[in-house]
Motif scaffolding. Structure first.
Motif, PDB file in Angstrom:
ATOM      1  N   LEU A 266     103.493  23.613 -20.653  1.00 41.54           N
ATOM      2  CA  LEU A 266     103.403  22.277 -21.236  1.00 41.54           C
ATOM      3  C   LEU A 266     102.417  22.332 -22.396  1.00 41.54           C
ATOM      4  CD1 LEU A 266     104.516  21.845 -18.316  1.00 41.54           C
ATOM      5  CD2 LEU A 266     103.350  19.641 -18.314  1.00 41.54           C
ATOM      6  N   PHE A 267     102.885  21.939 -23.592  1.00 40.87           N
ATOM      7  CA  PHE A 267     102.066  21.971 -24.803  1.00 40.87           C
ATOM      8  C   PHE A 267     101.692  20.552 -25.202  1.00 40.87           C
ATOM      9  CE2 PHE A 267     104.544  25.848 -24.825  1.00 40.87           C
ATOM     10  CZ  PHE A 267     103.608  26.801 -25.194  1.00 40.87           C
ATOM     11  N   TYR A 268     100.419  20.330 -25.483  1.00 40.87           N
ATOM     12  CA  TYR A 268      99.905  18.990 -25.758  1.00 40.87           C
ATOM     13  C   TYR A 268      99.327  18.908 -27.172  1.00 40.87           C
ATOM     14  CZ  TYR A 268     100.325  18.156 -20.738  1.00 40.87           C
ATOM     15  OH  TYR A 268     100.809  18.001 -19.463  1.00 40.87           O
ATOM     16  N   GLY A 269      99.449  17.716 -27.742  1.00 38.11           N
ATOM     17  CA  GLY A 269      98.885  17.477 -29.069  1.00 38.11           C
ATOM     18  C   GLY A 269      99.588  18.262 -30.151  1.00 38.11           C
ATOM     19  N   CYS A 270     100.903  18.205 -30.152  1.00 38.13           N
ATOM     20  CA  CYS A 270     101.676  18.993 -31.118  1.00 38.13           C
ATOM     21  C   CYS A 270     101.923  18.198 -32.404  1.00 38.13           C
ATOM     22  CB  CYS A 270     103.023  19.398 -30.513  1.00 38.13           C
ATOM     23  SG  CYS A 270     102.870  20.324 -28.967  1.00 38.13           S
ATOM     24  N   GLN A 271     102.128  18.939 -33.459  1.00 32.76           N
ATOM     25  CA  GLN A 271     102.499  18.322 -34.719  1.00 32.76           C
ATOM     26  C   GLN A 271     103.917  17.744 -34.595  1.00 32.76           C
ATOM     27  OE1 GLN A 271     100.437  18.079 -37.323  1.00 32.76           O
ATOM     28  NE2 GLN A 271      98.830  19.173 -36.207  1.00 32.76           N
ATOM     29  N   ASP A 272     104.229  16.804 -35.438  1.00 35.71           N
ATOM     30  CA  ASP A 272     105.549  16.176 -35.410  1.00 35.71           C
ATOM     31  C   ASP A 272     106.552  17.090 -36.107  1.00 35.71           C
ATOM     32  OD1 ASP A 272     107.591  14.446 -35.030  1.00 35.71           O
ATOM     33  OD2 ASP A 272     107.020  13.067 -36.643  1.00 35.71           O
ATOM     34  N   ILE A 273     106.820  18.204 -35.421  1.00 36.94           N
ATOM     35  CA  ILE A 273     107.725  19.208 -35.986  1.00 36.94           C
ATOM     36  C   ILE A 273     108.712  19.631 -34.913  1.00 36.94           C
ATOM     37  CG2 ILE A 273     105.992  20.092 -37.597  1.00 36.94           C
ATOM     38  CD1 ILE A 273     105.682  22.449 -35.591  1.00 36.94           C
ATOM     39  N   VAL A 274     109.706  20.327 -35.313  1.00 36.11           N
ATOM     40  CA  VAL A 274     110.682  20.888 -34.383  1.00 36.11           C
ATOM     41  C   VAL A 274     110.721  22.388 -34.603  1.00 36.11           C
ATOM     42  CG1 VAL A 274     113.065  20.918 -33.619  1.00 36.11           C
ATOM     43  CG2 VAL A 274     112.045  18.780 -34.435  1.00 36.11           C
ATOM     44  N   PRO A 275     110.129  23.175 -33.709  1.00 35.72           N
ATOM     45  CA  PRO A 275     110.162  24.629 -33.889  1.00 35.72           C
ATOM     46  C   PRO A 275     111.598  25.147 -33.924  1.00 35.72           C
ATOM     47  CG  PRO A 275     108.620  23.970 -32.175  1.00 35.72           C
ATOM     48  CD  PRO A 275     109.429  22.768 -32.523  1.00 35.72           C
ATOM     49  N   GLY A 276     111.857  26.038 -34.826  1.00 36.04           N
ATOM     50  CA  GLY A 276     113.199  26.612 -34.926  1.00 36.04           C
ATOM     51  C   GLY A 276     114.046  25.842 -35.928  1.00 36.04           C
ATOM     52  N   ALA A 277     114.648  26.544 -36.844  1.00 44.09           N
ATOM     53  CA  ALA A 277     115.357  25.885 -37.944  1.00 44.09           C
ATOM     54  C   ALA A 277     116.535  25.046 -37.462  1.00 44.09           C
ATOM     55  CB  ALA A 277     115.849  26.949 -38.926  1.00 44.09           C
ATOM     56  N   SER A 278     117.175  25.468 -36.391  1.00 42.19           N
ATOM     57  CA  SER A 278     118.375  24.747 -35.962  1.00 42.19           C
ATOM     58  C   SER A 278     118.128  23.883 -34.728  1.00 42.19           C
ATOM     59  CB  SER A 278     119.496  25.756 -35.652  1.00 42.19           C
ATOM     60  OG  SER A 278     119.078  26.622 -34.601  1.00 42.19           O
ATOM     61  N   GLY A 279     116.852  23.575 -34.456  1.00 43.14           N
ATOM     62  CA  GLY A 279     116.535  22.909 -33.202  1.00 43.14           C
ATOM     63  C   GLY A 279     116.562  21.411 -33.237  1.00 43.14           C
ATOM     64  N   ALA A 280     116.682  20.769 -34.393  1.00 37.02           N
ATOM     65  CA  ALA A 280     116.518  19.320 -34.483  1.00 37.02           C
ATOM     66  C   ALA A 280     117.375  18.515 -33.515  1.00 37.02           C
ATOM     67  CB  ALA A 280     116.774  18.869 -35.915  1.00 37.02           C
ATOM     68  N   PRO A 281     118.630  18.805 -33.324  1.00 34.54           N
ATOM     69  CA  PRO A 281     119.458  17.950 -32.459  1.00 34.54           C
ATOM     70  C   PRO A 281     119.025  17.919 -31.003  1.00 34.54           C
ATOM     71  CG  PRO A 281     120.818  19.310 -33.880  1.00 34.54           C
ATOM     72  CD  PRO A 281     119.428  19.837 -33.981  1.00 34.54           C
ATOM     73  N   VAL A 282     118.339  18.994 -30.509  1.00 29.16           N
ATOM     74  CA  VAL A 282     118.020  19.053 -29.092  1.00 29.16           C
ATOM     75  C   VAL A 282     116.534  18.962 -28.817  1.00 29.16           C
ATOM     76  CG1 VAL A 282     120.088  20.369 -28.517  1.00 29.16           C
ATOM     77  CG2 VAL A 282     117.991  21.576 -29.156  1.00 29.16           C
ATOM     78  N   ALA A 283     115.731  18.704 -29.825  1.00 24.91           N
ATOM     79  CA  ALA A 283     114.284  18.683 -29.633  1.00 24.91           C
ATOM     80  C   ALA A 283     113.863  17.650 -28.597  1.00 24.91           C
ATOM     81  CB  ALA A 283     113.578  18.413 -30.950  1.00 24.91           C
ATOM     82  N   ALA A 284     114.526  16.518 -28.541  1.00 23.06           N
ATOM     83  CA  ALA A 284     114.160  15.452 -27.613  1.00 23.06           C
ATOM     84  C   ALA A 284     114.295  15.899 -26.159  1.00 23.06           C
ATOM     85  CB  ALA A 284     115.017  14.223 -27.867  1.00 23.06           C
TER      86      ALA A 284
ATOM     87  N   ASP B 210      95.328   4.693 -27.563  1.00 21.01           N
ATOM     88  CA  ASP B 210      96.375   3.801 -28.057  1.00 21.01           C
ATOM     89  C   ASP B 210      97.299   4.466 -29.079  1.00 21.01           C
ATOM     90  OD1 ASP B 210      95.444   1.661 -26.503  1.00 21.01           O
ATOM     91  OD2 ASP B 210      93.973   1.122 -28.038  1.00 21.01           O
ATOM     92  N   THR B 211      97.285   5.791 -29.115  1.00 16.26           N
ATOM     93  CA  THR B 211      98.157   6.529 -30.040  1.00 16.26           C
ATOM     94  C   THR B 211      99.067   7.449 -29.248  1.00 16.26           C
ATOM     95  OG1 THR B 211      96.448   6.501 -31.757  1.00 16.26           O
ATOM     96  CG2 THR B 211      98.238   8.105 -32.002  1.00 16.26           C
ATOM     97  N   GLN B 212     100.351   7.423 -29.555  1.00 19.74           N
ATOM     98  CA  GLN B 212     101.290   8.311 -28.885  1.00 19.74           C
ATOM     99  C   GLN B 212     101.208   9.710 -29.479  1.00 19.74           C
ATOM    100  OE1 GLN B 212     105.317   6.890 -28.701  1.00 19.74           O
ATOM    101  NE2 GLN B 212     104.939   5.847 -26.744  1.00 19.74           N
ATOM    102  N   ILE B 213     101.055  10.691 -28.599  1.00 20.86           N
ATOM    103  CA  ILE B 213     100.954  12.090 -29.006  1.00 20.86           C
ATOM    104  C   ILE B 213     102.204  12.826 -28.540  1.00 20.86           C
ATOM    105  CG2 ILE B 213      99.571  14.195 -28.856  1.00 20.86           C
ATOM    106  CD1 ILE B 213      98.148  11.871 -30.207  1.00 20.86           C
ATOM    107  N   ASP B 214     102.793  13.609 -29.426  1.00 22.54           N
ATOM    108  CA  ASP B 214     103.971  14.399 -29.065  1.00 22.54           C
ATOM    109  C   ASP B 214     103.554  15.662 -28.309  1.00 22.54           C
ATOM    110  OD1 ASP B 214     105.931  12.758 -30.052  1.00 22.54           O
ATOM    111  OD2 ASP B 214     105.997  13.719 -32.026  1.00 22.54           O
ATOM    112  N   ASN B 215     104.327  15.968 -27.280  1.00 26.11           N
ATOM    113  CA  ASN B 215     104.104  17.160 -26.469  1.00 26.11           C
ATOM    114  C   ASN B 215     105.459  17.794 -26.162  1.00 26.11           C
ATOM    115  OD1 ASN B 215     101.206  16.192 -25.831  1.00 26.11           O
ATOM    116  ND2 ASN B 215     102.473  14.548 -25.023  1.00 26.11           N
ATOM    117  N   TYR B 216     105.435  19.073 -25.834  1.00 23.79           N
ATOM    118  CA  TYR B 216     106.663  19.791 -25.527  1.00 23.79           C
ATOM    119  C   TYR B 216     106.484  20.632 -24.266  1.00 23.79           C
ATOM    120  CZ  TYR B 216     108.231  18.709 -30.283  1.00 23.79           C
ATOM    121  OH  TYR B 216     108.614  18.063 -31.431  1.00 23.79           O
ATOM    122  N   PHE B 217     107.595  20.936 -23.614  1.00 27.03           N
ATOM    123  CA  PHE B 217     107.516  21.934 -22.552  1.00 27.03           C
ATOM    124  C   PHE B 217     108.431  23.093 -22.913  1.00 27.03           C
ATOM    125  CE2 PHE B 217     111.525  20.360 -20.844  1.00 27.03           C
ATOM    126  CZ  PHE B 217     112.031  21.445 -20.129  1.00 27.03           C
ATOM    127  N   TYR B 218     108.052  24.249 -22.399  1.00 28.95           N
ATOM    128  CA  TYR B 218     108.785  25.483 -22.684  1.00 28.95           C
ATOM    129  C   TYR B 218     109.115  26.156 -21.353  1.00 28.95           C
ATOM    130  CZ  TYR B 218     109.337  30.473 -23.779  1.00 28.95           C
ATOM    131  OH  TYR B 218     109.783  31.762 -23.853  1.00 28.95           O
TER     132      TYR B 218
END
Length: 268
Positions: free
Chosen positions: A134-152, A162-170
């Motif tokens: 689980l990765f916390y405090g990530c930039q508003d990016i999508v790793p991988g050039a073709s990853g945009a459609p499935v990033a969510a 009071d600020t929403q922070i983007d995080n990802y799991f791998y």
């Protein structure tokens, strides 16, 4: 002529008898032995625990120092390396417990970020499981050039000040091909084991996978405790060395089994 009995000796005798009767239950209660006390299991919810666990109605000398249990809302809890775990199940015959991280039980945004670690001299975690990250405090990016459609599918949010922070799991073999680049783009990360059969494919699968927990096998005097029990003893710890083992018996305590050949039992 009437003879009058002296009441002094009679009253003294009655007083002494009453004092003994009154004090007898208290004296009896002080004779409780580890042999009797350590025969009582810990009960929390629908689960029972014996050695090496202690807590609640089981004193510390009935277990190992690293295995103190608490019971919160009928959930048995064990703290390992500052992280609280719910014990979901116990299999005493194989010395295994199924645990889940309590700080990730209700949400994916714990107050403090800790990796899932445990003392490898006390536990074996080599079961059919693997880590998710689980990765916390990530930039508003999508790793991988073709990853945009499935990033969510891999993104979740936490609210900080009071600020929403983007995080990802791998997950191993999952969407993100380069975990090193993702680390650079995020502030923090933690790893958590999950059962291989429950490895999440998307973030909607992540919470159930974490709540299913993972197995740990305790490795604390397992063989010597079995031998102690077979000799009609109760497993516990040495008062002078809490990490050391003691076998509490009806006639005292021994280092391994009751009436150990050549060994004089300790106090009852």
């Amino acid at each position: 002529m009437n003879t009058r009995l002296d009441s002094g000796p009679v009253l003294f005798t009655i007083t002494m008898v009453l004092a003994i009767v009154i004090q007898f239950p208290a004296l009896r209660s002080q004779e409780t032995r580890p042999y009797d006390t350590c025969n009582l299991p810990i009960r929390c919810g629908n689960v029972e625990f014996g050695y090496p666990f202690w807590g609640l109605n089981r004193p510390d000398y009935c277990g190992h120092p690293s295995f103190q249990l608490t019971c919160e809302s009928n959930d048995p809890m064990l703290v390992l390396d500052s992280v609280p775990y719910r014990i979901l199940d116990i299999e005493s015959s194989s010395y295994t417990i199924t645990v889940a991280r309590n700080d990730l039980w209700s949400n994916l945004c714990p107050q403090f970020l800790h990796n899932t670690t445990y003392n490898s001299t006390l536990f074996n975690g080599n079961f059919d499981q693997e880590n998710v990250y689980l990765f916390y405090g990530c930039q508003d990016i999508v790793p991988g050039a073709s990853g945009a459609p499935v990033a969510a599918d891999y993104r979740f949010t936490c609210t900080v000040n009071d600020t929403q922070i983007d995080n990802y799991f791998y997950r191993p073999g999952g969407f993100f091909p380069d975990i090193g680049n993702l680390l650079v783009e995020c502030n923090n990360s933690i790893s958590v084991p999950v059962n291989r059969s429950s490895v999440p494919l998307t973030v909607s699968d992540l919470r159930p996978a974490l709540r299913d927990g993972f197995k740990l096998q305790w490795m604390v005097n397992n063989n010597v405790c079995d031998h102690c029990v077979q000799s009609n003893g109760r497993c516990g710890s040495n008062s002078t060395s809490p990490d050391g083992f003691a076998c509490f018996c009806a006639n005292g305590y021994f280092s391994r089994t009751c009436n150990n050949t050549g060994e004089i039992g300790g106090g009852k």
